[in-house]
Design a protein around this motif. Structure first.
Motif, short mmCIF file in Angstrom:
data_model
loop_
_atom_site.label_atom_id
_atom_site.label_comp_id
_atom_site.label_asym_id
_atom_site.label_seq_id
_atom_site.Cartn_x
_atom_site.Cartn_y
_atom_site.Cartn_z
N TYR A 219 0.78 3.56 -3.39
CA TYR A 219 0.24 4.91 -3.26
C TYR A 219 1.30 5.97 -3.51
N ARG A 220 2.54 5.66 -3.16
CA ARG A 220 3.62 6.60 -3.43
C ARG A 220 3.87 6.69 -4.94
N PRO B 25 -0.16 8.52 -6.33
CA PRO B 25 -0.96 9.05 -5.22
C PRO B 25 -2.37 9.50 -5.60
N ALA C 73 0.84 -1.20 0.00
CA ALA C 73 0.00 0.00 0.00
C ALA C 73 0.87 1.25 0.00
N GLY D 124 -4.33 5.56 -6.81
CA GLY D 124 -3.79 4.33 -6.24
C GLY D 124 -4.85 3.26 -6.14
#
Length: 96
Positions: A60-61, A64, A56, A67
């Motif tokens: 998400y990085r 962003p 996660a 995601g």
């Protein structure tokens, strides 16, 4: 000389299988994990929970704004390993 098959491990931070490029854990990785943790389901779930946390964060990085959905990540990393009972069924089975 025969080269041994590559293990089905994740490529970080993409979380794709190193051997088959499917989203990790791929089908082969799932079977391998079930075999490795056959006598300790709790340890399997703890391990997968840690992998979910790391995935996660990485995913998400990388993206962003779009995601993966939390439910999708749960199903991908943990949902398949939970023991479930079918309605009206006394037998325990592992979800696919």
């Amino acid at each position: 000389m025969v080269t041994p098959p590559r293990p089905h491990l994740p490529i970080h931070p993409l979380w794709l299988c190193r051997a088959c490029a499917a989203p990790w854990p791929c089908a082969t990785a799932r079977l391998t994990l079930l075999r490795e943790y056959a006598h300790d389901r709790v340890a399997l779930l703890v391990h997968l929970g840690g992998q979910l946390h790391d995935a996660a964060d990485d995913l998400y990085r990388l993206n962003p704004h779009d995601g993966p959905e939390p439910r999708h990540l749960f199903d991908r990393f943990l949902g398949w390993a939970l023991i479930r009972r079918a309605a009206g069924d006394d037998r325990t089975r592992i979800s696919p």
